[in-house]
Motif scaffolding. Structure first.
Motif, PDB file in Angstrom:
ATOM      1  N   ARG A  93       0.830  -1.201   0.000  1.00 39.31           N
ATOM      2  CA  ARG A  93       0.000   0.000   0.000  1.00 39.31           C
ATOM      3  C   ARG A  93       0.866   1.252   0.000  1.00 39.31           C
ATOM      4  N   ASN A 183       6.579  -4.130   8.298  1.00 39.46           N
ATOM      5  CA  ASN A 183       5.149  -3.814   8.262  1.00 39.46           C
ATOM      6  C   ASN A 183       4.438  -5.056   8.787  1.00 39.46           C
ATOM      7  N   PRO A 184       4.339  -5.189  10.101  1.00 40.01           N
ATOM      8  CA  PRO A 184       3.790  -6.426  10.682  1.00 40.01           C
ATOM      9  C   PRO A 184       2.263  -6.396  10.678  1.00 40.01           C
ATOM     10  N   TYR A 186      -1.114  -5.678  12.337  1.00 36.91           N
ATOM     11  CA  TYR A 186      -1.387  -4.792  13.477  1.00 36.91           C
ATOM     12  C   TYR A 186      -2.868  -4.466  13.670  1.00 36.91           C
ATOM     13  N   HIS A 193     -13.451  -3.256  10.311  1.00 34.16           N
ATOM     14  CA  HIS A 193     -12.942  -2.951   8.967  1.00 34.16           C
ATOM     15  C   HIS A 193     -12.377  -4.206   8.276  1.00 34.16           C
ATOM     16  N   LEU A 207      -2.450  -9.543   8.615  1.00 36.14           N
ATOM     17  CA  LEU A 207      -3.239  -8.370   9.014  1.00 36.14           C
ATOM     18  C   LEU A 207      -3.447  -8.260  10.524  1.00 36.14           C
TER      19      LEU A 207
END
Ligand code: GLN
Length: 280
Positions: A93, A183-184, A186, A193, A207
């Motif tokens: 992203r 970017n773990p 989280y 969501h 995710l």
């Protein structure tokens, strides 16, 4: 008969399911035509062949079912790179480009060892490798299919200063690093969501984390202390509401120069800390 301009107008069909309907159709059309986006605006009157119309129709149907554009076309852009994506891992992203920028700001080019934990498509490691040819990067992931994907992305982008290894967080790694990035997962398991948009098509292992989304961040921050060289940097991505908790965690663990940085949307997204060393 369908011209490119007519095809672009089909974005109306995606309005109910996507907040980027126009861009989605452009990207699908580029994949069908095997052309860059500029082609669409240069040749609005070109007609699609019958098989191209059919292919576009199938893609639009998948998108209407909610499937991410990146999965439908099989790749996405990240930083300056084109990356293959798959349902085995997170789709890179734009938010994560802030992490790349922050990492580049902190270390010049040189013979540094840099680790990307939970590398997924390899996006962060590969972006850093492309900007810092003298760094030696390692990307690590627990998911074998992600490691294979990251390796294909390395080859596709012709980068030779990155290596991908399989294993759980720090497990397969030896020695200390000048920088650790991640970017773990989280997202809080209870976050509503998770039932909306692209995340429904991404693996929850990439995710979701326990402790309201903080479990993996905590683990990384704790373990990184033994894996950073003195003066080494830790940078990780987190949720928009986890900046304060992340900064507190790093201070409590003894990191210095702790800072939380916002993404392009103005939300807290990256927290940085430095393991104490002589060079401060
Ligand atoms: N930023 C992503 C999202 O909220 C999640 C990424 C992650 O968990 N690392 O859709």
């Amino acid at each position: 008969m369908m011209r490119i301009a007519d095809a672009l107008a089909l974005s109306a069909r995606l309005e109910p399911v996507s907040d980027s309907a126009r861009l989605d159709v452009e990207l699908l059309l580029c994949a069908v035509l095997r052309q860059p986006r500029s082609y669409l605006f240069t040749w609005p009157d070109r007609e699609l062949a019958a098989d191209q119309r059919q292919q576009l129709e199938r893609m639009l149907e998948r998108r209407q079912q909610g499937e991410p554009v990146a999965h439908i076309v099989g790749h996405t852009g990240f930083w300056t790179l084109q990356l293959e994506v798959s349902p085995d891992t997170l789709i890179p992203r734009p938010d994560t480009e802030t992490l790349v920028e922050q990492a580049l700001e902190r270390l010049a080019d040189g013979p540094y060892r840099v680790l990307d934990l939970g590398t997924g498509t390899g996006a962060i490691a590969l972006a850093l490798a492309s900007e810092r040819p003298a760094w030696r990067l390692v990307g690590c992931d627990r998911v074998a299919a992600a490691v294979a994907l990251a390796e294909r992305n390395r080859q596709r982008n012709g980068l030779t200063n990155v290596e991908f290894v399989e294993g759980n967080w720090f497990e397969p790694l030896q020695g200390r690093f000048d920088m650790i990035v991640s970017n773990p997962p989280y997202i809080d398991p209870a976050d509503p969501h998770l039932a909306q948009g692209d995340v429904r098509f991404e693996p929850s292992s990439a995710l979701v984390a326990d402790e309201a989304g903080m479990a993996d961040i905590r683990w990384i921050a704790e373990q990184a202390r033994a894996c950073l060289k003195p003066g080494g940097w830790l940078l990780f991505e987190h949720g928009y509401d986890q900046g304060e908790a992340s900064a507190q965690l790093l201070r409590r663990l003894g990191y210095r120069q702790v800072k939380t940085v916002r993404d392009y949307g103005g939300r807290d997204r990256i927290t940085v800390g430095r393991w104490p060393g002589d060079e401060e």
